[in-house]
Design a protein around this motif. Sequence first.
Motif, PDB file in Angstrom:
ATOM      1  N   ASP A 152      51.804  40.009  51.972  1.00 25.36           N
ATOM      2  CA  ASP A 152      50.872  39.146  51.246  1.00 25.36           C
ATOM      3  C   ASP A 152      50.532  39.809  49.911  1.00 25.36           C
ATOM      4  O   ASP A 152      49.483  40.413  49.742  1.00 25.36           O
ATOM      5  N   ILE A 153      51.453  39.683  48.946  1.00 28.70           N
ATOM      6  CA  ILE A 153      51.286  40.398  47.676  1.00 28.70           C
ATOM      7  C   ILE A 153      50.224  39.778  46.780  1.00 28.70           C
ATOM      8  O   ILE A 153      49.784  40.410  45.820  1.00 28.70           O
ATOM      9  N   SER A 160      40.665  38.526  56.002  1.00 24.99           N
ATOM     10  CA  SER A 160      40.147  38.550  54.631  1.00 24.99           C
ATOM     11  C   SER A 160      39.701  39.940  54.203  1.00 24.99           C
ATOM     12  O   SER A 160      39.480  40.187  53.018  1.00 24.99           O
ATOM     13  N   GLN A 161      39.595  40.886  55.145  1.00 24.98           N
ATOM     14  CA  GLN A 161      39.183  42.254  54.838  1.00 24.98           C
ATOM     15  C   GLN A 161      40.379  43.205  54.713  1.00 24.98           C
ATOM     16  O   GLN A 161      40.188  44.404  54.490  1.00 24.98           O
ATOM     17  N   GLN A 162      41.585  42.691  54.824  1.00 27.30           N
ATOM     18  CA  GLN A 162      42.760  43.556  54.832  1.00 27.30           C
ATOM     19  C   GLN A 162      42.895  44.398  53.569  1.00 27.30           C
ATOM     20  O   GLN A 162      43.261  45.576  53.636  1.00 27.30           O
ATOM     21  N   ASN A 163      42.616  43.815  52.422  1.00 26.49           N
ATOM     22  CA  ASN A 163      42.767  44.558  51.171  1.00 26.49           C
ATOM     23  C   ASN A 163      41.884  45.801  51.182  1.00 26.49           C
ATOM     24  O   ASN A 163      42.309  46.899  50.814  1.00 26.49           O
ATOM     25  N   LEU A 176      53.047  47.807  52.688  1.00 26.72           N
ATOM     26  CA  LEU A 176      53.820  47.896  51.443  1.00 26.72           C
ATOM     27  C   LEU A 176      53.072  47.229  50.296  1.00 26.72           C
ATOM     28  O   LEU A 176      53.005  47.767  49.184  1.00 26.72           O
ATOM     29  N   ALA A 177      52.511  46.052  50.559  1.00 24.00           N
ATOM     30  CA  ALA A 177      51.783  45.321  49.518  1.00 24.00           C
ATOM     31  C   ALA A 177      50.591  46.116  49.006  1.00 24.00           C
ATOM     32  O   ALA A 177      50.225  46.018  47.822  1.00 24.00           O
ATOM     33  N   SER A 178      49.970  46.909  49.870  1.00 26.84           N
ATOM     34  CA  SER A 178      48.780  47.677  49.482  1.00 26.84           C
ATOM     35  C   SER A 178      49.119  48.913  48.659  1.00 26.84           C
ATOM     36  O   SER A 178      48.228  49.609  48.182  1.00 26.84           O
ATOM     37  N   GLY A 179      50.411  49.190  48.494  1.00 25.86           N
ATOM     38  CA  GLY A 179      50.801  50.361  47.722  1.00 25.86           C
ATOM     39  C   GLY A 179      50.544  51.666  48.442  1.00 25.86           C
ATOM     40  O   GLY A 179      50.220  52.672  47.818  1.00 25.86           O
ATOM     41  N   ALA A 219      57.745  45.487  48.161  1.00 28.23           N
ATOM     42  CA  ALA A 219      57.083  44.295  48.701  1.00 28.23           C
ATOM     43  C   ALA A 219      57.254  43.110  47.769  1.00 28.23           C
ATOM     44  O   ALA A 219      57.523  41.986  48.210  1.00 28.23           O
ATOM     45  N   VAL A 220      57.122  43.346  46.475  1.00 30.01           N
ATOM     46  CA  VAL A 220      57.222  42.268  45.490  1.00 30.01           C
ATOM     47  C   VAL A 220      58.650  41.750  45.374  1.00 30.01           C
ATOM     48  O   VAL A 220      58.892  40.533  45.328  1.00 30.01           O
TER      49      VAL A 220
END
Length: 373
Positions: A203-204, A273-276, A306-309, A356-357
């Motif tokens: 979810d990028i 919704s708290q994943q980030n 991966l999306a979170s870097g 991820a992107v």
Amino acid sequence: MANIIQRLWIVTELFPPDETSTSYILGEIANAMVRKYNVGVICGPEIYDKRKKLDANNKFKLHESIEVHRVLGADLDKNTTKGKALSFILMSRRMIALVRKYVCTGDKVLMVTNPAPMIPLMARLKKKRGFELNILVHDVFPENTRPAGLKLPMYSLLKHIFDRAYMKADQLIALGRDMANVLEQKIGKGGNPKITIIENWADIDNIKPQPFPKGRIVLEYAGNIGRVQGLDKVMDMLPEDVELHLYGTGAMEEKLKAREQKNVFFHGPYFRSQQNEVLAACDIALVTLQGGMYGLGVPSKTYNILASGRPILFFGPKDSEIDLLIREEGIGYCRWPEKWDRATLTEMGRKARALAVSKYSESVILDKFLKAI
């Protein structure tokens, strides 16, 4: 939309607004499929676990054209072997009744492998009804019960039944290369179905890289604290100068808490919704699979990490999909690192986000589904 007449049914126990990863994935697949099909869904109740609350900040919206038919849930404790088995049987009986009612000759079906008894039931009905059967394989039953330490009566007979059911599908969609290998062995040389690899996605858009925390190195596990994750072994090997933070709940949670390890912290469940925020709270994220889980499941949490870097520390079978991904792309470790260097972790995290992107965004993966079905 008015000219689309081909019917696609998605059959899954888990579907939004429930917030398990399977629910989210099937919800987004359903939304994407309206571009090609008149989509209907046969699924379980709105909440898989009644003890969990719905997230008021959940932004998921189902396309208005999608027709949803739900069966009643079962008020059973799915963290126990008996409760889970009874739930599987009851949900399968209720869901197959709806399939018989709504799915017609010439329709297409995309089903997921939960609840497991639906697989032989759907294969048998396919022969009578004449619909196209595509199975999205999230886990492989009954093989996945052995790494979990579950002893099934008549295991060999169950495996034979499920092997034959898989052979009757038109297409099996595997989450990784290792799973594709297992499915090839499962259906044998005379197997009919096409095997397609479609990975989970990242979810990028909603998960973005954040600054790394300061202080001690933080290793984080976010997800189901279950029997096949091997988190007790991770705790045994955890260096004293590294903190392990666990987010989630599951069958092993209380047992692990009872160890009272000073550098291990439990934060409980969290909303999608708290994943980030959750994924940003570490230097490196933990992904685990028991040794016997080669090809039997691919942890979906990997792709949002991966999306979170963030880089990944993976403990699991050699040459499994995540093991290959990390070693091929240089985005983490498949064993305890000799030293914890933040500059190295930061560079690995940068490469993880770029991957991820480029390869695992939602649009890239959903396009694979649209081409496959």
